[in-house]
Design a protein around this motif. Structure first.
Motif, PDB file in Angstrom:
ATOM      1  N   ASN A 117       7.617  23.954  61.398  1.00  0.00           N
ATOM      2  CA  ASN A 117       6.984  23.278  62.537  1.00  0.00           C
ATOM      3  C   ASN A 117       5.740  22.533  62.059  1.00  0.00           C
ATOM      4  OD1 ASN A 117       4.954  25.223  62.309  1.00  0.00           O
ATOM      5  ND2 ASN A 117       5.286  26.114  64.310  1.00  0.00           N
ATOM      6  N   SER A 118       4.991  21.961  62.990  1.00  0.00           N
ATOM      7  CA  SER A 118       3.825  21.145  62.632  1.00  0.00           C
ATOM      8  C   SER A 118       2.709  21.951  61.975  1.00  0.00           C
ATOM      9  CB  SER A 118       3.291  20.419  63.870  1.00  0.00           C
ATOM     10  OG  SER A 118       2.919  21.368  64.848  1.00  0.00           O
ATOM     11  N   LEU A 119       2.725  23.283  62.119  1.00  0.00           N
ATOM     12  CA  LEU A 119       1.726  24.137  61.471  1.00  0.00           C
ATOM     13  C   LEU A 119       2.202  24.635  60.110  1.00  0.00           C
ATOM     14  CD1 LEU A 119       0.662  26.271  64.585  1.00  0.00           C
ATOM     15  CD2 LEU A 119      -0.587  24.374  63.536  1.00  0.00           C
ATOM     16  N   GLY A 120       3.431  24.254  59.729  1.00  0.00           N
ATOM     17  CA  GLY A 120       3.989  24.710  58.461  1.00  0.00           C
ATOM     18  C   GLY A 120       4.697  26.045  58.554  1.00  0.00           C
ATOM     19  N   TYR A 121       4.859  26.584  59.762  1.00  0.00           N
ATOM     20  CA  TYR A 121       5.560  27.857  59.949  1.00  0.00           C
ATOM     21  C   TYR A 121       7.058  27.628  59.790  1.00  0.00           C
ATOM     22  CZ  TYR A 121       1.243  29.510  62.226  1.00  0.00           C
ATOM     23  OH  TYR A 121      -0.047  29.848  62.521  1.00  0.00           O
ATOM     24  N   GLU A 122       7.738  28.534  59.083  1.00  0.00           N
ATOM     25  CA  GLU A 122       9.180  28.430  58.877  1.00  0.00           C
ATOM     26  C   GLU A 122       9.929  28.635  60.183  1.00  0.00           C
ATOM     27  OE1 GLU A 122       9.553  31.649  56.064  1.00  0.00           O
ATOM     28  OE2 GLU A 122       9.639  30.238  54.386  1.00  0.00           O
ATOM     29  N   VAL A 123      10.924  27.779  60.435  1.00  0.00           N
ATOM     30  CA  VAL A 123      11.806  27.954  61.583  1.00  0.00           C
ATOM     31  C   VAL A 123      12.882  28.940  61.156  1.00  0.00           C
ATOM     32  CG1 VAL A 123      13.342  26.811  63.216  1.00  0.00           C
ATOM     33  CG2 VAL A 123      11.348  25.591  62.322  1.00  0.00           C
ATOM     34  N   LEU A 124      13.149  29.951  62.002  1.00  0.00           N
ATOM     35  CA  LEU A 124      14.084  31.012  61.643  1.00  0.00           C
ATOM     36  C   LEU A 124      15.407  30.863  62.381  1.00  0.00           C
ATOM     37  CD1 LEU A 124      11.597  34.032  61.764  1.00  0.00           C
ATOM     38  CD2 LEU A 124      12.169  32.568  59.818  1.00  0.00           C
ATOM     39  N   ASN A 125      16.481  31.324  61.730  1.00  0.00           N
ATOM     40  CA  ASN A 125      17.790  31.332  62.388  1.00  0.00           C
ATOM     41  C   ASN A 125      17.934  32.604  63.215  1.00  0.00           C
ATOM     42  OD1 ASN A 125      18.484  33.419  60.614  1.00  0.00           O
ATOM     43  ND2 ASN A 125      19.690  32.099  59.271  1.00  0.00           N
ATOM     44  N   SER A 126      19.123  32.844  63.761  1.00  0.00           N
ATOM     45  CA  SER A 126      19.334  34.006  64.644  1.00  0.00           C
ATOM     46  C   SER A 126      19.215  35.329  63.894  1.00  0.00           C
ATOM     47  CB  SER A 126      20.681  33.909  65.341  1.00  0.00           C
ATOM     48  OG  SER A 126      21.718  33.855  64.366  1.00  0.00           O
ATOM     49  N   ASN A 127      19.239  35.306  62.558  1.00  0.00           N
ATOM     50  CA  ASN A 127      19.058  36.513  61.745  1.00  0.00           C
ATOM     51  C   ASN A 127      17.633  36.633  61.216  1.00  0.00           C
ATOM     52  OD1 ASN A 127      21.809  37.283  61.977  1.00  0.00           O
ATOM     53  ND2 ASN A 127      22.336  35.791  60.403  1.00  0.00           N
ATOM     54  N   ASN A 128      16.717  35.826  61.781  1.00  0.00           N
ATOM     55  CA  ASN A 128      15.308  35.788  61.357  1.00  0.00           C
ATOM     56  C   ASN A 128      15.144  35.430  59.886  1.00  0.00           C
ATOM     57  OD1 ASN A 128      14.154  36.149  63.835  1.00  0.00           O
ATOM     58  ND2 ASN A 128      13.885  38.352  63.615  1.00  0.00           N
ATOM     59  N   LYS A 129      16.017  34.562  59.407  1.00  0.00           N
ATOM     60  CA  LYS A 129      15.920  34.032  58.044  1.00  0.00           C
ATOM     61  C   LYS A 129      15.476  32.579  58.136  1.00  0.00           C
ATOM     62  CE  LYS A 129      17.667  37.733  56.165  1.00  0.00           C
ATOM     63  NZ  LYS A 129      16.801  38.705  55.590  1.00  0.00           N
TER      64      LYS A 129
END
Length: 150
Positions: A117-129
């Motif tokens: 995202n715009s803060l550099g946080y990783e986007v996670l899939n449904s398995n939190n990966k």
């Protein structure tokens, strides 16, 4: 109180154009509601009345609530931007491993190939990966699943 009301209104106005922002509303209690909640005390299994002293009639700020209604969807030309229509949140993880939920779907691919995202946080899939994109193209299938075209 008026200060709390002004703070909520100011925050809503300041975030009017913030993607994924959910407005807040102020919830207040009447004097009678406060009186009832203060008369409902128990000591040693017996109901006790707590003396409130002299109070004028009025209201008390009870809580600030968030409006989770659907916002306006805007189409962009960025293939990494996504929107949620209806209920749900995107899951993101900061660099310390803390998980957050957001409705802001403005994403990009970082220099290591992960969707962030715009803060550099990783986007996670449904398995939190974390979602690895690499050099692939991103699209969406007919079931609204994010797919990668290599």
């Amino acid at each position: 109180d008026l200060q709390s009301s002004q703070n909520v209104i100011t925050n809503n106005i300041a975030n009017l154009n913030t993607t994924g922002y959910k407005s807040e509303t102020l919830v207040s209690k009447t004097f009678d509601d406060v009186l009832i909640s203060n008369n409902d005390k128990y000591v040693n299994g017996k109901g006790t009345k707590q003396e409130l002293g002299v109070l004028n009639l009025g209201v008390k700020i009870d809580e600030v609530g968030t409006n989770y209604n659907q916002g306006t969807l805007l189409e962009t030309d960025n293939e990494t931007d996504f929107a949620l229509n209806g209920k749900g949140f995107f899951t993101v993880r900061d660099t310390k491993g803390k998980i957050y939920y957001t409705r802001d779907g403005v994403f990009n691919v970082n220099n290591t190939g992960y969707l962030v995202n715009s803060l550099g946080y990783e986007v996670l899939n449904s398995n939190n990966k974390p979602i690895y994109v690499g050099n692939s193209k991103i699209s969406m299938d007919s079931n609204n699943n994010i797919i990668f075209i290599y």
